[in-house]
Design a protein around this motif. Structure first.
Motif, short mmCIF file in Angstrom:
data_model
loop_
_atom_site.label_atom_id
_atom_site.label_comp_id
_atom_site.label_asym_id
_atom_site.label_seq_id
_atom_site.Cartn_x
_atom_site.Cartn_y
_atom_site.Cartn_z
N THR A 192 0.83 -1.20 0.00
CA THR A 192 0.00 0.00 0.00
C THR A 192 0.87 1.25 0.00
OG1 THR A 192 -1.75 -1.15 1.19
CG2 THR A 192 -1.79 1.25 1.27
N MET A 193 1.90 1.27 0.82
CA MET A 193 2.77 2.45 0.93
C MET A 193 3.74 2.59 -0.24
SD MET A 193 1.60 3.95 3.49
CE MET A 193 2.77 5.26 3.34
N ALA A 194 4.07 1.49 -0.90
CA ALA A 194 5.02 1.53 -2.02
C ALA A 194 4.46 2.32 -3.20
CB ALA A 194 5.41 0.12 -2.45
N VAL A 195 3.15 2.49 -3.25
CA VAL A 195 2.55 3.32 -4.29
C VAL A 195 3.02 4.77 -4.11
CG1 VAL A 195 0.35 4.23 -5.14
CG2 VAL A 195 0.56 1.82 -4.55
N ARG A 196 3.10 5.19 -2.86
CA ARG A 196 3.51 6.56 -2.55
C ARG A 196 5.03 6.71 -2.48
NH1 ARG A 196 0.94 10.23 2.16
NH2 ARG A 196 2.12 12.09 1.72
N TYR A 197 5.68 5.70 -1.94
CA TYR A 197 7.14 5.70 -1.78
C TYR A 197 7.71 4.57 -2.62
CZ TYR A 197 5.99 8.61 2.26
OH TYR A 197 5.51 9.59 3.08
N GLU A 198 7.99 4.87 -3.89
CA GLU A 198 8.42 3.84 -4.83
C GLU A 198 9.72 3.16 -4.43
OE1 GLU A 198 8.07 7.12 -6.46
OE2 GLU A 198 5.95 6.84 -6.89
N TRP A 199 10.50 3.78 -3.59
CA TRP A 199 11.78 3.23 -3.16
C TRP A 199 11.62 2.12 -2.12
CZ3 TRP A 199 11.89 4.32 1.95
CH2 TRP A 199 11.23 5.47 2.38
N LEU A 200 10.42 1.93 -1.59
CA LEU A 200 10.19 0.80 -0.68
C LEU A 200 10.17 -0.48 -1.49
CD1 LEU A 200 7.39 2.17 1.67
CD2 LEU A 200 9.73 1.57 2.33
N SER A 201 11.00 -1.42 -1.11
CA SER A 201 11.06 -2.68 -1.87
C SER A 201 9.97 -3.63 -1.40
CB SER A 201 12.44 -3.33 -1.73
OG SER A 201 12.73 -3.61 -0.38
N VAL A 202 9.27 -4.15 -2.37
CA VAL A 202 8.19 -5.11 -2.11
C VAL A 202 8.61 -6.42 -2.75
CG1 VAL A 202 5.77 -5.65 -2.49
CG2 VAL A 202 6.47 -3.27 -2.14
N ASP A 203 8.90 -7.39 -1.91
CA ASP A 203 9.34 -8.70 -2.37
C ASP A 203 8.50 -9.75 -1.67
OD1 ASP A 203 10.59 -11.06 -3.05
OD2 ASP A 203 12.60 -10.40 -2.47
N THR A 204 7.59 -10.35 -2.40
CA THR A 204 6.67 -11.32 -1.79
C THR A 204 7.37 -12.61 -1.37
OG1 THR A 204 6.06 -12.14 -3.97
CG2 THR A 204 4.66 -10.43 -3.02
N SER A 205 8.62 -12.78 -1.74
CA SER A 205 9.33 -14.00 -1.34
C SER A 205 9.86 -13.90 0.09
CB SER A 205 10.47 -14.30 -2.31
OG SER A 205 11.49 -13.32 -2.19
N ARG A 206 9.87 -12.70 0.67
CA ARG A 206 10.33 -12.55 2.06
C ARG A 206 9.25 -13.09 2.98
NH1 ARG A 206 11.82 -7.03 0.41
NH2 ARG A 206 13.96 -7.18 -0.31
N LYS A 207 9.58 -14.13 3.71
CA LYS A 207 8.59 -14.81 4.54
C LYS A 207 8.93 -14.76 6.03
CE LYS A 207 6.30 -16.40 0.97
NZ LYS A 207 5.08 -15.81 0.53
N THR A 208 9.96 -14.00 6.40
CA THR A 208 10.32 -13.89 7.81
C THR A 208 10.28 -12.44 8.24
OG1 THR A 208 12.70 -13.61 7.44
CG2 THR A 208 11.87 -15.90 7.63
N ILE A 209 10.05 -12.24 9.52
CA ILE A 209 10.05 -10.88 10.06
C ILE A 209 11.42 -10.26 9.88
CG2 ILE A 209 9.82 -9.53 12.18
CD1 ILE A 209 7.63 -11.59 13.02
N ASP A 210 12.47 -11.03 10.17
CA ASP A 210 13.82 -10.50 10.00
C ASP A 210 14.07 -10.05 8.56
OD1 ASP A 210 14.67 -10.70 12.60
OD2 ASP A 210 15.58 -12.67 12.34
N GLY A 211 13.66 -10.87 7.60
CA GLY A 211 13.86 -10.51 6.19
C GLY A 211 13.14 -9.23 5.83
N LEU A 212 11.92 -9.08 6.32
CA LEU A 212 11.16 -7.86 6.04
C LEU A 212 11.78 -6.64 6.69
CD1 LEU A 212 7.56 -9.30 6.49
CD2 LEU A 212 8.58 -8.50 4.35
N LEU A 213 12.21 -6.78 7.94
CA LEU A 213 12.76 -5.63 8.66
C LEU A 213 14.14 -5.24 8.15
CD1 LEU A 213 11.50 -6.23 12.30
CD2 LEU A 213 10.49 -4.86 10.46
N VAL A 214 14.94 -6.21 7.73
CA VAL A 214 16.24 -5.90 7.14
C VAL A 214 16.04 -5.11 5.84
CG1 VAL A 214 18.25 -6.94 5.96
CG2 VAL A 214 17.55 -7.76 8.21
N ALA A 215 15.08 -5.53 5.03
CA ALA A 215 14.79 -4.82 3.79
C ALA A 215 14.26 -3.42 4.08
CB ALA A 215 13.79 -5.60 2.94
N LEU A 216 13.39 -3.29 5.08
CA LEU A 216 12.87 -1.97 5.44
C LEU A 216 14.00 -1.08 5.93
CD1 LEU A 216 10.52 -0.01 5.91
CD2 LEU A 216 10.24 -1.05 8.18
N GLU A 217 14.87 -1.62 6.75
CA GLU A 217 16.01 -0.85 7.26
C GLU A 217 16.87 -0.34 6.10
OE1 GLU A 217 19.80 -1.37 10.32
OE2 GLU A 217 18.51 -3.08 9.88
#
Length: 139
Positions: free
Chosen positions: A57-82
């Motif tokens: 939802t937010m990547a529409v506004r902030y295109e630099w946010l990476s959206v990768d549906t293969s990330r299935k762990t909280i750590d993976g998501l937070l590392v990418a967000l960081e």
């Protein structure tokens, strides 16, 4: 060498230098606290699904946010967000992170109800005040 040190530092609100790592820890702290509360309720996959939805939802506004549906762990998501947040100006990163957290919270509320969401967020805030800065890692 001096250039590298400058890259690793950011200005804090009062104009003093602050290590970039501290800013990342500060930004991710609410996510770690909330994930710790929610994993027992909706599981890691539930948290990841909800986080991914908020991120898309937010990547529409902030295109630099990476959206990768293969990330299935909280750590993976937070590392990418960081990593994503570290790649933009601090003010933009703080705003985007706050908006992402708000979007996530609204979606959580629609899923489990406002009362339970408020209770979980309050417990997460209380654990942030009482607990250590580093929170359990989800692997």
């Amino acid at each position: 060498m001096e250039r590298d040190d400058n890259k690793r530092r950011q200005s804090s609100d009062d104009g003093t230098a602050q290590p970039q790592a501290s800013a990342a820890v500060y930004r991710l702290r609410p996510w770690r606290r909330i994930s710790g509360q929610l994993v027992t309720l909706i599981g890691e996959s539930g948290f990841c699904a909800l986080f991914g939805r908020a991120l898309r939802t937010m990547a529409v506004r902030y295109e630099w946010l990476s959206v990768d549906t293969s990330r299935k762990t909280i750590d993976g998501l937070l590392v990418a967000l960081e990593r994503d947040l570290a790649g933009v100006e601090r003010a933009v990163a703080d705003i985007a992170n706050a908006e992402l957290l708000n979007t996530f919270t609204r979606q959580l509320s629609s899923l489990i109800g406002e009362a339970l969401t408020a209770r979980l967020l309050e417990q997460a805030r209380a654990s942030e005040q009482d607990g250590p800065e580093d929170v359990q890692e989800h692997k």
